[in-house]
Every structure is written in C-alpha cells, then in structure tokens.
Motif scaffolding. Structure first.
Motif, short mmCIF file in Angstrom:
data_model
loop_
_atom_site.label_atom_id
_atom_site.label_comp_id
_atom_site.label_asym_id
_atom_site.label_seq_id
_atom_site.Cartn_x
_atom_site.Cartn_y
_atom_site.Cartn_z
N GLN A 1 0.82 -1.20 0.00
CA GLN A 1 0.00 0.00 0.00
C GLN A 1 0.86 1.26 0.00
O GLN A 1 0.48 2.27 -0.57
N SER A 2 2.02 1.16 0.64
CA SER A 2 2.88 2.35 0.69
C SER A 2 3.76 2.45 -0.55
O SER A 2 4.38 3.48 -0.80
N LEU B 1 4.76 2.70 -4.60
CA LEU B 1 4.25 3.56 -5.68
C LEU B 1 2.99 2.97 -6.29
O LEU B 1 2.00 3.64 -6.49
N ARG C 1 0.11 3.28 -4.07
CA ARG C 1 -0.35 4.67 -4.02
C ARG C 1 -1.17 5.03 -5.24
O ARG C 1 -2.21 5.69 -5.13
N SER D 1 -4.45 3.53 -4.76
CA SER D 1 -5.26 4.26 -3.78
C SER D 1 -5.82 5.54 -4.38
O SER D 1 -6.95 5.92 -4.10
N VAL D 2 -4.98 6.22 -5.18
CA VAL D 2 -5.46 7.44 -5.83
C VAL D 2 -6.63 7.11 -6.74
O VAL D 2 -7.62 7.84 -6.81
N TRP E 1 -9.00 -0.52 -3.56
CA TRP E 1 -7.66 -0.13 -4.01
C TRP E 1 -6.86 -1.31 -4.52
O TRP E 1 -6.00 -1.18 -5.38
N THR F 1 -5.17 -1.33 -8.08
CA THR F 1 -3.73 -1.53 -8.26
C THR F 1 -3.47 -2.56 -9.35
O THR F 1 -2.63 -2.36 -10.23
#
Lengths: 80, 727
Positions: free
Chosen positions: B599-600, B602, B605, B608-609, B621, B625
């Motif tokens: 999750q952390s 790239l 992220r 998640s965006v 998410w 992804t």
C-alpha cells in the motif's frame, strides 16, 4: 424493335450462366474507377457465374470478380 | 526541360562501367505473383498470400546481377494508378518521386488485358519498363498462345516470360532490366491514342502545364491526363487553380460531346488500345478455366450455405487453437516453473535479495506470463494463414461484407478482428489490407474489444471463483459476445461521428483456390507470431521491471517495520499461546506487513489514488492496483492480485487459495465487473504503441486509450450500480 434491343437491365436481374454486355455504370466516381480498373467498362462482355441473392460472381475477361449486390444493381447491362 | 535532366542522369549512370547501381520498382496487379518474383530475385522471404493486397507498404530488397547492384522496391499490388486507395497512392508515389531507373511490371499472363491496363498507366509516366509475363505456364495450360514478338513490337516494350514459383526466367528478366537502362529513351513504350476529341483537350492541357512552369519533372502529358481525370491527389499537389479550372472546362466539353466523364472515356480507350494490341498477338483455344474453383464457390459463397460454412470454419479455428495449444502451454509453464525454481535456488531460502526478486517476480513472472500464450497464437495464425493461402479468406471477407456493411464497415475488416482474438498487436498490423484510411482507423480502434488471448487468464481466475461450474462455459461466451457487441457499437458510432465517410465499393477479385504450400503458411505464421514475441521481449520485459520496481519502492519506513517487529516479538514471546496458534498469528502479521508495504509502494499509491474513481465500478484499491498492472499486459492482473493478497508471488489462474480469497472479499457482481472492466478498458501498452505506429499519429492512439477506458468505466459502473439495486 430497336427500343427492345436497347433495353437495359440491372446486372442483378441476370440469371446465372448468361452473358451480357455492360452498357453503363450508374454509380459514383469511386465505383466507376474501381470497376474500370478491374475491366468492367461499358462495352465489355461478362458472364454471370453466380447470382443467388448474395454477392454476384462474374467472369470478366477470364478472372472472377465478386461484386456486392448494391453495386451489381448499379451496373446496367444488355443481354446478348 | 524536365526530359533533358532525366537523360543527364541516365548517361552518368550508364557511363560508369565498373559497377552500376540501379533502382528497380516491381509493379503489378494484386495476385499477379509480384511478391514471388520479388523473393526470387532478392532472395528475401516476404510472405506470399493468395489474398489480394498482401503488400500494402513498399518493401525493399537488394539483388546483384553481374556488375549491377539493384535496389528492388516491391510496390503494393494495384489495378490502376488512380488516387482512390492507399495502395495506389503508395505505388504512384514511389513511381513518381522515387525515380526508379526501370519499372518491372509483373503481368499475370493468364489475364493479360486487365494486367496491361496498369502497364499502360505506367507507360504514361514515361518510365523505362520491362514486362514480366508471369505464370506463363498457367496461361499455356489454359490454352493461351502469345506472339511475344508481335506484342513487344506493338507495345514497344521488352517482354520476359517467367514462372515465378518455379524460378524460371530470373536471369532473362535481370538482363532485360540492365539492357533497358542502356536504351532508356526508347524503352518507355508506345502510348495509346485517346481519339481526336480527347487528344485535342490533352494537347491543350499539356501546353498549359508546360507553360505554367511547375516545379516537377513529371511528364506534362501524364499531368494533363490526370487533371482531365479529375485526380484529387494531383490537383492538391499542383495547387494550381488555373490548371484545375482549365481541366474542369475541358472535362465538361468532353462530357457534353461524348456523353461520359473523361475518367470513364480514358479507361474505355485504354482497353480499346489493349484489345487492339492483343487481338492478333494472343490466341485462346480452350475455355475450360477455373471449373473446380467455380464449383467450390457455388457452395461456399451461396446464400444459404455461405454463412453456416463460414461460422463452422471459424468454430474449427478456435477449437484447434485451444485444444492443440493446450499441451504446449503446459510445457512452457513447466519450463518457466523450472527456471524460477532453478534460479531461485541460487539464493538461500527466505533470502530477500533484490536481484532474486527482480529475476523471479519481475522478469520470469512477467515475460513467462506472456510467452505462455505463444502456442495459442501460433495455432491461430497457422489456421488463418491456411485460410488465406487457400483463397478462402477472400470469400470470407466478401461474405462478411454484407453484415459489416450494416455497421458501416468493410468486409475486409473482419480479418483483423478475427486475429484480434489472438492478440491485438498483429491484428492492428493486419488492418493494412484495408484501402480507406477511415475504415482502417475504425478497425484499429475497435480491435482491442475483441477479447484477446491475454485476457483469458483473468476470466479463468474469476469465473470459477464466483460462478457454479455449469455457468463456466456460458459465462465465458457472454464475455466474448459483450466484446463483439461493443466493437460493433463503437465501429458504428465512430463511422457516424469522427470517422464519417463512404465505405469504398467492395469489388474484389476472387483468386482461384490453391493448395497452400507448407513454406508459405509457415512464413506467414511466423511473421505474425514474431510481432507477438517481440512484444514479450521488449515492451513486456521493460514494463515488468518497471512494475516490479513500483512495488518495491518506497518500502515501509523504519518505524513501521519496527512496529511489525515488536508485534512479532510480542507474540513469539507470549508463552500463553500454543504453538500452532502462534504460527498462525505470526503469519497474519507477515501478511499485514506485506499488505502495508504494497500500500505504501508507488503501485499501491497509484491504486489508492484511483480508488475513488473506480469505486462506482465496485473496485477497491487492491483491484485498482491490479488494473494499473493490467495496462502493461492484461494477464498481469492475475499475478498482481496474487501479490496484493500476499499469497506469495507465484499465483496463477489455477490457484485455489487466491480464488478463496477473492470469494471471501468480493461479491459475484464485483467479480463480473472485474471481467467487464478488463475486457473493455485501455488495451495494453503494446497495443497503444502499435496503434500509434500504424496510424502514424499519437492522437488516435491516445483516443483509443482514453475512449476505451472511459467506455469501460461507464459500462462497468452502470452494470455495478444496476446490479446492486437488484440484489
């Protein structure tokens, strides 16, 4: 008499096996040019190989051409 | 003036006696055996198809003959040199701007009249020319006899009889070519006379062209002819309104005088000239041609049996592709599995070496996932090659034309769409056979909706996870049908909006049925498959590494790692727990850490965006992804889901644990939406890249990318929201 001789038919009305003389291509420039290049011009004789509701198959100077019905309708011919 | 310049060039090239350098252009009708002769003289291995229009772009090769080095250009096969189709424009451009020293016109001797129609138009360009009478054996067997001397004399050209596929006549042709350059001035042939009225206008126009001092060394007579024909390309290039006006007036005069437009009149006179030339020089004795082909066609393209036979053959193609492709797929999978184990074994177990992870997860996982489909692709392309070479494809294109026409597409579009079930990359390349640019673009843009082989693993993962086994087959069928239906809709929509335009008339030569040769079928299959392999070797490899890196960095901060460590030690030292429960808790923490790491990263992220955007489609998410990964190559979705659910990196569509996880976390509706989105959304990067290359514009590639993604979002959201209301 003379009128009868000149009577033009649509290519789609010609039965299989008959030989006809092309009189006119009643279509746009694109169609005319394409048909010309493939040997279908006024004055050519061609034989209908297949005309069964689907595409028309023609014998033009020994080669087989397939022509969509819509297009075949625009080729006006004289029966020989 | 222009003529002088030409002669200068010729004399310098022929006075150099040590080695000559010649540019030779090969022209000819489709199906005249042009590519066979190109291969024969250059030793190249271009694919030869029994399907008009195999060569659309010019192909170059080199040939040495004695002291002469020849650059040979294989032009697209054309019937004429008008401006109505891409092939004709390409051929014309090479002939007018490429300045070949000699043109070799390949003439199908068994169909002389029509083939000479093109020859005459090249003669009008006043280029030195040699006629190669190809398939002279076929012509002889059909009872055609040529008086070559008389033909040569009448046309003013050298004629070389050849049998391209048996390799005879090669040296004769090459020596005729070198000789022709030596007497270039006299080798342009004798031109037809168009009759009093037309000649009168041509002379006038020609004079006007000469006086207007155009910056071109095209023969003025040729320009005059083209202007009179109303050729749009020449008018655009000259951009000379006065000349265009003059030509229009001349055309009007002729039309009222002779009752037809100049284009038709000129065509008529050219055929008249050809008939005159051939009347005495060609004798036909037997009329027994093409009986077998006609008999087959009476069944194969008949109204009643045509479509059923076509559908049956297509079913057979898919059946063969998947049944024959099955075992080799397993071998490839096994090979990559072995490779992963062997390479992984170089490190101690539990190693967290970055290099190991890059090799195993990045490279082997990524490229292996794509190569697995190679057998399917090979068999699909083999089947298509056989259909093309036998001559059936020309019939199929015609049968499909009736249906395709209803949505404003061309019958020939169906071949690329069929290939699209294998892989969009070669499918988009196959759109080259379409004549009109608009038709080509429409086909290119909708081809990705034909569910390709790479999307199959996604369905294979999802369907068994959410649906009972009796629904497996129908579900897959529904997904494919949705793709086809959307392709039809999009094509119709594009033809109504941005790409409006007449579909050119469908007139097609029917090649006689031929037995495909093994060599030709294999070459064809290989040319297409290698496009797919190249994709695996370049783009997919690069993207796999990129995606892998996006998952690695940035990792968790030291404090976060520390927190997981403290949790671990707390459990490990907690003596109140029994051993098996402790292991389970530890494993859970491992999963949680892996999930937090992802999750952390790239990748996480980006996912998640995207989550809020994809939420209406029913995606979280994790799915988002994986969708990002699917842009590299559709099948990446599966391994990506595996990683997201921290089940170790080697997940594939057969993996039960991943299916259980999916079942636990998502509903049937979400499962269906995943498939729907993967089917419709942005095609993979390779497809976008090839669309850019083939359309020669980023605009269309980006339109494809954005348009399909938007469509996917709209359709999936609609389905998800509606589905939720019902359930």
């Amino acid at each position: 008499m003379k009128c009868e001789d000149r009577k033009l038919k649509k290519l789609t009305d010609i039965k299989k096996g008959h030989q006809v003389l092309v009189s006119e291509i009643a279509g746009g420039r694109g169609l005319k040019s394409r048909l010309n290049a493939m040997g279908v011009i006024p004055g050519t004789s061609l034989t209908v190989i297949s005309m069964n509701g689907g595409p028309a198959i023609l014998d033009v100077m020994g080669t087989r051409l397939m022509l969509g019905r819509g297009m075949a309708r625009k080729v006006l011919v004289q029966q020989l | 003036m222009p003529n002088l310049l030409r002669e200068d060039e010729k004399s310098t090239s022929s006075s150099d006696s040590s080695t000559h350098q010649l540019t030779v252009a090969l022209a000819g009708n489709p199906n005249s055996g042009k590519t066979t002769i190109f291969n024969l003289i250059t030793g190249a291995r271009q694919h030869v198809g029994n399907y008009p229009g195999v060569t659309v772009e010019e192909v170059r090769g080199v040939c040495k003959f004695g002291q002469t080095r020849m650059d040979v250009i294989d032009l697209p096969g054309t019937y004429s040199l008008t401006a109505y189709s891409a092939e004709e424009l390409v051929a014309r451009q090479v002939l007018t701007e490429g300045k070949p020293d000699v043109v070799v016109d390949i003439v199908d001797a068994s169909n002389l009249n029509r083939n000479l129609y093109l020859a005459i138009q090249i003669m009008e360009l006043q280029l030195p020319m040699v006629l190669a009478f190809n398939m002279s054996d076929v012509a002889a067997s059909q009872g055609l006899k040529f008086d070559l001397d008389m033909l040569q004399q009448r046309l003013g050209l050298k004629i070389v009889p050849m049998v391209g596929n048996k390799g005879t006549g090669k040296d004769d042709l090459l020596s005729a070519v070198t000789e022709t350059t030596r007497q270039a001035e006299t080798a342009t042939g004798s031109l037809p006379n168009y009759g009093e009225e037309i000649e009168r206008e041509l002379v006038e126009l020609q004079k006007a062209v000469e006086e207007s001092a155009l910056l071109t060394d095209l023969p003025p007579r040729w320009i005059a002819i083209k202007l009179l024909e109303g050729d749009s390309d020449i008018r655009e290039k000259l951009a000379h309104t006065e000349l265009a006006d003059l030509a229009d007036k001349a055309a009007q005069r002729l039309e009222s005088e002779l009752g037809d437009n100049p284009e038709a009149l000129l065509a008529d006179r050219r055929y008249g000239f050809i008939n005159g030339v051939c009347r005495e020089a060609v004798q036909s004795t037997v009329e027994s041609r093409r009986r077998v082909s006609d008999r087959i066609d009476a069944v194969v393209v008949s109204r009643i049996l045509g479509l059923p036979i076509f559908l049956g053959l297509m079913y057979l193609v898919f059946q063969l592709t998947f049944t024959l492709g099955g075992p080799p797929m397993e071998w490839i999978e096994a090979a990559f599995g072995w490779l992963a184990v062997t390479i992984g074994g170089l490190w101690p177990t539990g190693s967290e070496s970055l290099l190991r992870s890059l090799l195993l997860d990045g490279i082997i996982g990524g490229v292996g996932g794509v190569l697995v489909f190679l057998p399917n692709i090979l068999f699909l392309f083999l089947a298509i090659a056989i259909l093309e070479d036998s001559g059936y494809m020309a019939r199929a294109a015609f049968l499909m034309d009736r249906l395709m026409h209803k949505i404003g597409m061309h019958g020939k579009s169906f071949v690329p769409m069929l290939i699209g079930f294998g892989c969009s990359v070669p499918a988009i390349m196959a759109t080259r056979t379409l004549e009109s640019r608009k038709d080509r673009l429409v086909t290119m843009l909708v081809v990705p909706l034909m569910s390709c082989g790479a999307r199959l693993p996604i369905y294979a993962l999802i369907i068994p996870a959410f649906f009972p086994s009796k629904w497996h087959g129908p579900m897959l069928w529904i997904i494919y049908l949705i793709g086809i239906a959307l392709a039809v809709f999009c094509a119709w929509f594009l033809k109504k909006t941005v790409l409006r335009g007449e579909t050119p008339p469908f007139v097609m030569e029917l090649p006689p049925y031929r037995l495909p040769t093994l060599r030709s079928v294999l070459t064809h299959m290989w040319n297409r498959s290698s496009a797919y392999l190249k994709k695996a070797g370049t783009i997919i490899l690069g993207i796999s590494i990129l995606l892998w890196a996006m998952q690695q960095w940035p990792g968790l901060s030291a404090t976060q790692v520390g927190e997981f460590e403290t949790m671990r030690t707390a459990i490990a030292t907690d003596s109140s727990l029994d051993e098996s429960f402790r292991d389970l808790r530890l494993e859970e923490i491992d999963f949680a850490e892996a999930e937090a790491t992802l999750q952390s990263s790239l990748m996480g992220r980006v996912g998640s965006v995207l989550e809020p955007v994809l939420k209406p489609c029913g995606f979280d998410w994790k799915i988002s992804t994986a969708m990002v990964g699917a842009f590299a190559a559709k099948e990446v979705f599966v391994s990506q889901m595996g990683i997201v659910y921290s089940l170790g990196e080697e997940q594939d569509e057969e993996s039960e644990p991943l299916r259980e996880k999916l079942q636990a976390n998502y509903t049937e509706l979400q499962g269906f939406c995943i498939m729907l989105f993967c089917l419709i959304s942005a095609p993979c990067m390779a497809t976008i890249a090839v669309t850019k290359r083939e359309s020669n514009s980023w605009m269309w590639a980006l339109l494809q990318l954005a348009g399909l993604t938007f469509l996917a979002w709209v359709v999936t959201t609609a389905v998800y929201q509606a589905g939720q209301l019902i359930t």
